[in-house]
Design an enzyme around this catalytic site. Structure first.
Site, PDB file in Angstrom:
ATOM      1  N   GLU A   1       0.821  -1.214   0.000  1.00 21.41           N
ATOM      2  CA  GLU A   1       0.000   0.000   0.000  1.00 21.41           C
ATOM      3  C   GLU A   1       0.856   1.267   0.000  1.00 21.41           C
ATOM      4  OE1 GLU A   1      -2.790  -0.273   3.211  1.00 21.41           O
ATOM      5  OE2 GLU A   1      -3.771  -2.050   2.413  1.00 21.41           O
TER       6      GLU A   1
ATOM      7  N   GLU B   1      -4.910  -8.673   1.030  1.00 19.44           N
ATOM      8  CA  GLU B   1      -5.543  -8.320   2.297  1.00 19.44           C
ATOM      9  C   GLU B   1      -7.044  -8.267   2.078  1.00 19.44           C
ATOM     10  OE1 GLU B   1      -4.229  -4.934   4.588  1.00 19.44           O
ATOM     11  OE2 GLU B   1      -2.122  -5.346   4.118  1.00 19.44           O
TER      12      GLU B   1
END
Length: 918
Positions: free
Chosen positions: A517, A610
Site C-alpha cells: 500500500e 488483504e
C-alpha cells in the site's frame, strides 16, 4: 474430507523434531577427521547467551547514524489506508556515521561503481562503551533474542510518549549490547563473520573499539566480517548500538537484538553468504531436474584451484538426512581469483522425487544439498542447503496450481510479534501460531510487511504453508514521520537483494512482495518507475517466482499495476466503502474491482493479499446487532468505548474493511480469484483500530493470547468444508436481557440447521446462495439451553449445545504441551478457564487469577486477549477476560524435572497442572 487433524499432524512433526537442528546442529555431519581431533569445516556458533544490556533513560549519546527531521505531528490514530504524503528528510551532518555504515551493504549492490567507499577514521573509538576495559557490571544481563520493551510498563493516556499505533510500549530510544568473544589462536587462518538475524534498528557494531559496520533496517538479516579487528588467543569486546526512533512504525516494532546472533568461522575460500540457489524444473512424479548454483568466495591473497562437490539427501520427519544420498551433482573444477567471487552452476535429475506441497492434501517433503569445497584434494568448506521440489503455476482463470493440482489460497496476514512475548523470536511460539491457524484450515501466510525470522520460514517449509514473503511498508513516501522512507534511496537495493537471497531456497515461498500500500500508487509514472526498479531487482535475484506489490488504491488503468507479475489486491476486490453502511465515511471508495482487473490483465493471476479487516474482541457482544452483512464499527454501532470492546458478532469492520461474509460472496462471484489473505490471522501489538488508547489490534481471527474468536469458526466452516462442525453465538448468560431481542447466529460447514431454545424448535434455516451464516435475529432471551442440529445434503452433520452457566466456582487448567525441552527456549502455554460447579466455562467471568510456579521453569508472560489491558505482560496476576487467561511457561537450560503451575483465584477452587522438562 480431511483425513487427519492438521494440529495433530503438526504436533507429530514437532515431537519428532530436535529443534537444535534449526539452530546449530548440521543436517549431515560437517567435519573432517584428523589424528588428533574432529575439525569442523565450517563453524556456526550461537552467541545468544551472556550479553550485557543498557538502554538510556533519556538523553542518548551522539553516535548517530544520520540526522532526522523534527517530528511536528505525533498523531498515530490515522486510518490505515490514508494516503501517504510527501515526506520530510533531514540533511546529513559531519557527526553522522552513515558513511562508515553504508559499505556494509556493498555485497548487495550490483554495480561496483555504486559501491560505497569507507572513509578514513574510526568514529566512536574513544567512546567508553566500545572499550575492552569498560565496566558494564551495572548493566542488565540478558540472553538473545531480546525485546527490551515487551515487559513495559505500558504508556497510558492521550499524550503518551508512545501511542497505541506502536503498542504503548517503550520500544523507542537508544540502547547498547556488549559481549566478550574468546577467539582461539587456532582460528588464525579463519575468516570470522558476525551474523545477526535481526536487530531493531539502525544497528552499528564495534569490535575492540573499531567501528566494523552496521545495518539500519531492523527486519533484515546481515553479516559483518570481524576478521580484521580480532585479537586471537584472548577476549574481544563486541559492542552494538541500536537506535529505535519513535514515530517510525504503524505497529509495534519491538526493540533490541530480537533474533538470533551467530559467529560463522570459515576457510578463506568458502561458499559465500546465501551462496547457493537450488531450482527445480520439469517436475513430475517420475523425475525432476534440479539446477544448483554455488557462489564461492576467495578471501585469500592468491588464486585457488578448487573442486566443488554436491550431494543430495532426503530429509525425514525429524529433518535429518537418512545418510543415503539420492543424487550427486557432477564434480566441478574452478579457479577463483584472489579477493573475488565465482558462481559455479550444475544440474542433476532426480528419479521419483518426493515433492513438496502444502498440507494437508499434499506433503511438504524436503531435501538437503550438501556442498563441499576441496583444495588440493582436502575438504575446506561444507555448506548445507535445505530445499523442496515442487512446480508452481499461476493460472489467471484456475488460480494457483502446486505440482499440477489446484490449491485454493486460504491465507492470513501475520505481523512479526508473538503477543505477550513481544518481537523476540521463539520457535515454539511461532509454531503454536501456525498450528492453530492450520486447525482453522489456513494454508498460507503473508509476512506483513517485512522479512520474517529465518526460523519462521523453516516452520512454513516443514509444516506445509504457502508464503508471500514481503519487504517494505513504504518507499520514498513515508507513512510515519521517521519510517523507512528516510533511508530508502540509500538502502532499497541492498535490502531487497539481501531479503531475496536469504530466503530464495524456501519452497514454501510462492511469490515475493516488494511493497505494501505504498504512497507511490498515487504518483502515476513516477511511482511505477520506483516499482519497476524493485521488481527488476527481485527478478535478477530470483527468476523462478513472480513478484508484486499490494495495491489498495492503484486502479487497472493506472501504470502501477502494469509492473506487477501477479495482482495483489488489498480490499479492492470486495469493494472499499461501497456499501450503504459506509456511505458517510471519507477515504478511498471503490466498487468491487475483480472484474476490471481481470479484463485489463487477462493473463495475470489475481489474489486478495488483504481482505476483511473485521474487528472484534473475543466474548463481547453489543446490542442491537446490525441487520446487514457488513458495517463499520463506531461508538454507536458495534463498538463499546467504555470498555473498548468491539462486538463479537463478526459483522463490524475497519472503515475500509468488509465482513468475512461480504468477502466470501465477492470471491465466490469471481471464481478466477486465487484466494485471499485475511487481515489478520492473530491480533498483534499496536495499530489498535478503533480504540487507540488500547495496546493491540482487534482484527485478528485469534486474539493476542491465542484464544479463538467466533470468526475462527466462520473461516473454518468455509476452509474445511469436510469437517463436521457448528458454532453458536453468542454465549447464553444474559441476566439483564430477559425478554429482550438477542440474535443468534450459527457458523457451520453444513448447509442447514435447526435451532432449539429450551427444547422448543425456533425453526430450520438453510443457507441461500452467497450466504455464509445462519441467523435468528428475533430471538428473545430466556436462560437455559440452546441447541443446534446441523445437516448437510439432507443428512445429520453436527450439533452443539450452549447453556446458561452457574456462578464461577472453580478454575480449570490445561497445557498445550506437558513435556518440553530443558533448553531455556521451549515453552508450554497454560490456559485457565473460570468454570461453574459443573465444569462449564463462565463466559462473562473476569475473576483475577494469580499464577505460582515450582521447579525448573519460569512464567515469562501472562495475557487474556483484552486489547485494552495495560497490565504488564510480565505480571503473574491477571484478570480473566470473558472467562479465560493465559500463562506462558519457559524451561530452564539443562535443568530437567517436574514443573508445577498453580492457578489461584479468591473464592474459587485452586487448580494445579504439571509439566515435565527433560
Amino acid at each position: 474430507m480431511l483425513t487427519h487433524s492438521f494440529t495433530a499432524y503438526c504436533r507429530r512433526l514437532f515431537f519428532n523434531t530436535c529443534f537444535a537442528i534449526l539452530v546449530s546442529v548440521p543436517l549431515i555431519a560437517n567435519c573432517q577427521q584428523t589424528k588428533k581431533s574432529v575439525i569442523p569445516l565450517r563453524d556456526r556458533i550461537s552467541i545468544n547467551e551472556g550479553w550485557k544490556f543498557m538502554r538510556y533513560a533519556s538523553e542518548a549519546d551522539k553516535l548517530i547514524y544520520d540526522e532526522r527531521p523534527v517530528v511536528t505531528n505525533r498523531n498515530d490514530n490515522i486510518v490505515a489506508d490514508t494516503r501517504a504524503a510527501d515526506s520530510a528528510l533531514a540533511a546529513s551532518s559531519d557527526r553522522s556515521l552513515k558513511k562508515w555504515i553504508l559499505p556494509s551493504g556493498n555485497d548487495f549492490i550490483k554495480d561496483p561503481a555504486k559501491h560505497h567507499q569507507r572513509p578514513d577514521g574510526n568514529p566512536g573509538a574513544d567512546f567508553a562503551f566500545v572499550q575492552n576495559d569498560f565496566n558494564d557490571n551495572a548493566w542488565e544481563r540478558v540472553n538473545l533474542p531480546h525485546d527490551w520493551a515487551i515487559n513495559g510498563p505500558f504508556y497510558e493516556g492521550s499524550n503518551a510518549a508512545v501511542g497505541g499505533g506502536m503498542g504503548r510500549l517503550p520500544s523507542q530510544g537508544v540502547a547498547w549490547y556488549r559481549r566478550k568473544l574468546h577467539i582461539a589462536s587456532s582460528d588464525m587462518d579463519k575468516i570470522i563473520y558476525l551474523d545477526i538475524d535481526g536487530a531493531m534498528s539502525y544497528a552499528m557494531v564495534w569490535l575492540n573499539g573499531k567501528l566494523v559496520g552496521g545495518w539500519p533496517y531492523g527486519y533484515n538479516s546481515f553479516r559483518l566480517d570481524l576478521s580484521p579487528y580480532l585479537k586471537l588467543g584472548g577476549n574481544n569486546q563486541l559492542a552494538i548500538r541500536l537506535d529505535n526512533p519513535n514515530n517510525s512504525s504503524r505497529w509495534y516494532p519491538g526493540g533490541g537484538i530480537y533474533r538470533n546472533v551467530w559467529l560463522t568461522k570459515v576457510n578463506p575460500v568458502h561458499v559465500a553468504q546465501y551462496g547457493t540457489f537450488v531450482k527445480s524444473g520439469d517436475v513430475s512424479a517420475k523425475s525432476a531436474k534440479v539446477d544448483l548454483s554455488v557462489e564461492v568466495e576467495n578471501k585469500s591473497n592468491t588464486h585457488k584451484n578448487i573442486e566443488v562437490v554436491t550431494e543430495v539427501y532426503a530429509l525425514n520427519d525429524k529433518l535429518q538426512g537418512s545418510g543415503n544420498k539420492v543424487a550427486s551433482f557432477p564434480k566441478a573444477l574452478a579457479t577463483v581469483p584472489a579477493g573475488k567471487k565465482m558462481i559455479i552452476e550444475n544440474s542433476v535429475t532426480l528419479v521419483n522425487p518426493l515433492l513438496w506441497g502444502p498440507a494437508p492434501f499434499q506433503k511438504p517433503n524436503l531435501y538437503v544439498a550438501v556442498t563441499k569445497i576441496f583444495l588440493n584434494g582436502k575438504p575446506i568448506d561444507e555448506y548445507q542447503t535445505r530445499f523442496g521440489i515442487r512446480s508452481l503455476k499461476f493460472d489467471p482463470l484456475k488460480g494457483l496450481l502446486v505440482n499440477g493440482k489446484p490449491v485454493r489460497i486460504q491465507g492470513v496476514n501475520q505481523h512479526h510479534d508473538l503477543g505477550a512475548l513481544g518481537a523476540a523470536f521463539n520457535t515454539r511460539a511461532a509454531e503454536r501460531q501456525l498450528e492453530i491457524l492450520g486447525e482453522m484450515g489456513c494454508n498460507a501466510i503473508r509476512m506483513s510487511h517485512n522479512p520474517p525470522a529465518p526460523e519462521l520460514l523453516d516452520l512454513t517449509d516443514r509444516m506445509g504453508f504457502l508464503v508471500i514473503d514481503e519487504i517494505f511498508d513504504c518507499w520514498e513516501r513515508g507513512k510515519t514521520p521517521l519510517d523507512f522512507h528516510l533511508i530508502f534511496k540509500d538502502w532499497y537495493e541492498p535490502d531487497t537483494r539481501a531479503f531475496v537471497r536469504r530466503d530464495k531456497n524456501h519452497p514454501s515461498i510462492i511469490t515475493w512482495s516488494f511493497g505494501n500500500e505504498v504512497g507511490e500508487q498515487y504518483t502515476g509514472e513516477e511511482g511505477a518507475a520506483v516499482a519497476k526498479k524493485l521488481h527488476d531487482i527481485v527478478l535478477e535475484e530470483d527468476d523462478t517466482r513472480p513478484s508484486s506489490a499490494s495495491m489498495n488504491y492503484a486502479k487497472p488503468d493506472m501504470p502501477f499495476p502494469a509492473v506487477m507479475d501477479v495482482l495483489n489486491l488489498n480490499y479492492q476486490g470486495e469493494g472499499i466503502r461501497d456499501a450503504p453502511a459506509y456511505a458517510h465515511l471519507r477515504g478511498i471508495r471503490t466498487s468491487p474491482l475483480y472484474p476490471a482487473f481481470q479484463t485489463k490483465f487477462p493473463r495475470k493471476l489475481i489474489v486478495s493479499s488483504e481482505t476483511a479487516s473485521t474487528l472484534s474482541t473475543r466474548g463481547s457482544y453489543i446490542f442491537p446487532v446490525t441487520n446487514g452483512t457488513s458495517a463499520p464499527v463506531s461508538d454507536s454501532t458495534g463498538g463499546g468505548p467504555q470498555n473498548q470492546y468491539v462486538s463479537a458478532y463478526e459483522l463490524y469492520t475497519a472503515q475500509f474493511g468488509a465482513s468475512p461474509d461480504k468477502v466470501f460472496g465477492s470471491q465466490d462471484k469471481h471464481p478466477y480469484v486465487a484466494g485471499e489473505f485475511v487481515w489478520s490471522g492473530w491480533d498483534y501489538l499496536g495499530e489498535p483500530t478503533p480504540y487507540y488508547s488500547a495496546r493491540s489490534s482487534y482484527s485478528g481471527i485469534i486474539d493476542l493470547a491465542g484464544f479463538k474468536k467466533n470468526r475462527f469458526y466462520l473461516y473454518q466452516s468455509r476452509w474445511r468444508p469436510g469437517l463436521p462442525m457448528v458454532h453458536i453465538l453468542p454465549h447464553w448468560n444474559w441476566p439483564d436481557r430477559i425478554g429482550k431481542i438477542t440474535p443468534i447466529h450459527i457458523f457451520t460447514s453444513g448447509d442447514e440447521a435447526e435451532l432449539f431454545l429450551n427444547g422448543r424448535s425456533l425453526g430450520k434455516k438453510k443457507k441461500a446462495a452467497f450466504e455464509y451464516r445462519l441467523r435468528w435475529d428475533d430471538v428473545k432471551y430466556e436462560p437455559g439451553e440452546l441447541k443446534a442440529i446441523v445437516y448437510k445434503n439432507g443428512k445429520r452433520w453436527a450439533e452443539q449445545l450452549v447453556q446458561t452457566t452457574g456462578n464461577p466456582a472453580q478454575l480449570m487448567i490445561i497445557a498445550d504441551r506437558k513435556i518440553i525441552n530443558a533448553d531455556s527456549d521451549d515453552l508450554s502455554f497454560i490456559t485457565v478457564k473460570v468454570a461453574d460447579e459443573n465444569g462449564l466455562m463462565v463466559p462473562d467471568a473476569n475473576n483475577k487469577v494469580v499464577f505460582e510456579i515450582e521447579g525448573p521453569g519460569e512464567i515469562v508472560a501472562t495475557d487474556n486477549g483484552d486489547p485494552a489491558n495495560l497490565v504488564s505482560f510480565a505480571s503473574k496476576e491477571r484478570a480473566a477476560y470473558f472467562g479465560m487467561v493465559l500463562a506462558v511457561v519457559r524451561s530452564k537450560k539443562s535443568k530437567a524435572g517436574l514443573i508445577k503451575i498453580k492457578a489461584i483465584s479468591k473464592g474459587l477452587k485452586t487448580t494445579i497442572i504439571e509439566v515435565r522438562s527433560k
